[in-house]
Write a protein that holds these residues in place. Structure first.
Motif, PDB file in Angstrom:
ATOM      1  N   ASP A  37     -20.489 -22.080 -13.616  1.00 33.29           N
ATOM      2  CA  ASP A  37     -20.706 -21.323 -12.388  1.00 33.29           C
ATOM      3  C   ASP A  37     -19.539 -21.323 -11.415  1.00 33.29           C
ATOM      4  O   ASP A  37     -19.573 -20.638 -10.408  1.00 33.29           O
ATOM      5  N   ALA A  38     -18.490 -22.050 -11.708  1.00 32.76           N
ATOM      6  CA  ALA A  38     -17.378 -22.141 -10.771  1.00 32.76           C
ATOM      7  C   ALA A  38     -16.509 -20.887 -10.766  1.00 32.76           C
ATOM      8  O   ALA A  38     -15.782 -20.651  -9.817  1.00 32.76           O
ATOM      9  N   CYS A  39     -16.593 -20.083 -11.800  1.00 31.59           N
ATOM     10  CA  CYS A  39     -15.667 -18.967 -11.943  1.00 31.59           C
ATOM     11  C   CYS A  39     -16.301 -17.584 -11.859  1.00 31.59           C
ATOM     12  O   CYS A  39     -15.590 -16.592 -11.835  1.00 31.59           O
ATOM     13  N   HIS A  40     -17.616 -17.526 -11.833  1.00 34.03           N
ATOM     14  CA  HIS A  40     -18.212 -16.192 -11.875  1.00 34.03           C
ATOM     15  C   HIS A  40     -17.900 -15.434 -10.590  1.00 34.03           C
ATOM     16  O   HIS A  40     -17.780 -15.997  -9.516  1.00 34.03           O
ATOM     17  N   LYS A  41     -17.720 -14.130 -10.728  1.00 34.48           N
ATOM     18  CA  LYS A  41     -17.384 -13.309  -9.585  1.00 34.48           C
ATOM     19  C   LYS A  41     -18.442 -12.223  -9.403  1.00 34.48           C
ATOM     20  O   LYS A  41     -19.172 -12.229  -8.430  1.00 34.48           O
ATOM     21  N   LYS A  42     -18.533 -11.334 -10.369  1.00 38.64           N
ATOM     22  CA  LYS A  42     -19.468 -10.211 -10.273  1.00 38.64           C
ATOM     23  C   LYS A  42     -20.752 -10.449 -11.058  1.00 38.64           C
ATOM     24  O   LYS A  42     -21.808  -9.981 -10.688  1.00 38.64           O
ATOM     25  N   LYS A  43     -20.663 -11.167 -12.139  1.00 41.24           N
ATOM     26  CA  LYS A  43     -21.815 -11.418 -13.017  1.00 41.24           C
ATOM     27  C   LYS A  43     -22.435 -12.770 -12.673  1.00 41.24           C
ATOM     28  O   LYS A  43     -21.771 -13.648 -12.137  1.00 41.24           O
ATOM     29  N   CYS A  82     -13.499 -26.832 -16.965  1.00 43.29           N
ATOM     30  CA  CYS A  82     -12.516 -25.785 -17.269  1.00 43.29           C
ATOM     31  C   CYS A  82     -11.930 -25.206 -15.992  1.00 43.29           C
ATOM     32  O   CYS A  82     -10.735 -24.905 -15.915  1.00 43.29           O
ATOM     33  N   SER A  83     -12.776 -25.060 -14.977  1.00 44.27           N
ATOM     34  CA  SER A  83     -12.339 -24.461 -13.721  1.00 44.27           C
ATOM     35  C   SER A  83     -11.274 -25.294 -13.003  1.00 44.27           C
ATOM     36  O   SER A  83     -10.530 -24.766 -12.179  1.00 44.27           O
ATOM     37  N   SER A  84     -11.161 -26.581 -13.324  1.00 43.05           N
ATOM     38  CA  SER A  84     -10.151 -27.409 -12.653  1.00 43.05           C
ATOM     39  C   SER A  84      -8.736 -26.906 -12.939  1.00 43.05           C
ATOM     40  O   SER A  84      -7.838 -27.094 -12.129  1.00 43.05           O
ATOM     41  N   CYS A  85      -8.538 -26.253 -14.068  1.00 45.00           N
ATOM     42  CA  CYS A  85      -7.223 -25.671 -14.392  1.00 45.00           C
ATOM     43  C   CYS A  85      -7.246 -24.140 -14.371  1.00 45.00           C
ATOM     44  O   CYS A  85      -6.244 -23.514 -14.049  1.00 45.00           O
ATOM     45  N   THR A  98     -11.616 -16.211 -13.242  1.00 43.83           N
ATOM     46  CA  THR A  98     -12.295 -15.204 -12.429  1.00 43.83           C
ATOM     47  C   THR A  98     -11.987 -13.786 -12.903  1.00 43.83           C
ATOM     48  O   THR A  98     -12.547 -12.830 -12.396  1.00 43.83           O
ATOM     49  N   GLU A  99     -11.113 -13.662 -13.886  1.00 40.88           N
ATOM     50  CA  GLU A  99     -10.807 -12.356 -14.481  1.00 40.88           C
ATOM     51  C   GLU A  99     -12.017 -11.888 -15.284  1.00 40.88           C
ATOM     52  O   GLU A  99     -12.625 -12.671 -15.996  1.00 40.88           O
ATOM     53  N   ASN A 105      -9.850 -13.685 -19.461  1.00 42.14           N
ATOM     54  CA  ASN A 105     -10.738 -14.750 -19.013  1.00 42.14           C
ATOM     55  C   ASN A 105     -10.834 -15.812 -20.116  1.00 42.14           C
ATOM     56  O   ASN A 105     -11.165 -15.494 -21.255  1.00 42.14           O
ATOM     57  N   PRO A 106     -10.553 -17.084 -19.810  1.00 44.42           N
ATOM     58  CA  PRO A 106     -10.561 -18.118 -20.859  1.00 44.42           C
ATOM     59  C   PRO A 106     -11.910 -18.299 -21.545  1.00 44.42           C
ATOM     60  O   PRO A 106     -11.968 -18.589 -22.733  1.00 44.42           O
ATOM     61  N   TYR A 107     -13.014 -18.122 -20.810  1.00 45.28           N
ATOM     62  CA  TYR A 107     -14.338 -18.222 -21.438  1.00 45.28           C
ATOM     63  C   TYR A 107     -14.529 -17.059 -22.403  1.00 45.28           C
ATOM     64  O   TYR A 107     -15.015 -17.235 -23.509  1.00 45.28           O
ATOM     65  N   HIS A 108     -14.156 -15.871 -21.950  1.00 46.47           N
ATOM     66  CA  HIS A 108     -14.303 -14.696 -22.814  1.00 46.47           C
ATOM     67  C   HIS A 108     -13.432 -14.848 -24.062  1.00 46.47           C
ATOM     68  O   HIS A 108     -13.878 -14.539 -25.166  1.00 46.47           O
ATOM     69  N   ILE A 109     -12.232 -15.343 -23.890  1.00 48.86           N
ATOM     70  CA  ILE A 109     -11.322 -15.528 -25.025  1.00 48.86           C
ATOM     71  C   ILE A 109     -11.905 -16.554 -26.006  1.00 48.86           C
ATOM     72  O   ILE A 109     -12.036 -16.290 -27.199  1.00 48.86           O
TER      73      ILE A 109
END
Length: 137
Positions: A37-43, A82-85, A98-99, A105-109
């Protein structure tokens, strides 16, 4: 002959019980679910079944935790989020979480890439085809 089979069965069961105890002892430190949850922006944030990936599917920890090579379930090593970096990366070429782009986005990748690779190997497994597969409404 019969006593030999009984001995083998007892030894086999003992080995299985011991292996199960080892997995249970290390799995106790593996979180069941993790909310990304640290990186979500729109979703909406993503609820990941961490235990299923780490324990049931036996995916190596460093497959996702790439900065912790050799990490094993139950280790006392501190594992950074993951969000720490990836929230505000120091290096320009580090993917930013946040991309929204599937290629930035690293999660998407990592997550989508792995799921889609597994689906190519085994058609019974589903690849990730839509945002709502992970970002539940």
């Amino acid at each position: 002959m019969r006593s030999s089979l009984i001995v083998k069965a007892v030894v086999g069961c003992t080995v299985l019980l011991f292996a199960g105890a080892v997995v249970a002892a290390t799995a106790a430190k593996v979180p069941d679910k993790v909310t990304l949850d640290a990186c979500h922006k729109k979703k909406p944030s993503v609820l990941m079944d961490h235990k299923k990936h780490a324990v049931d599917l036996k995916i190596a920890c460093d497959k996702c935790h790439h900065t912790s090579k050799g990490l094993k379930a139950g280790d006392s090593t501190e594992v950074k989020k993951c969000s720490s970096c990836h929230l505000t990366p120091e290096k320009a070429d580090t993917p930013v979480c946040t991309e929204s782009s599937p290629k930035k986005n690293p999660y998407h990748i990592t997550c989508t890439g792995c799921h889609n690779e597994e689906a190519k190997k085994d058609p019974a497994k589903k690849g990730i085809k839509s945002c709502t597969a992970c970002h539940a409404k």
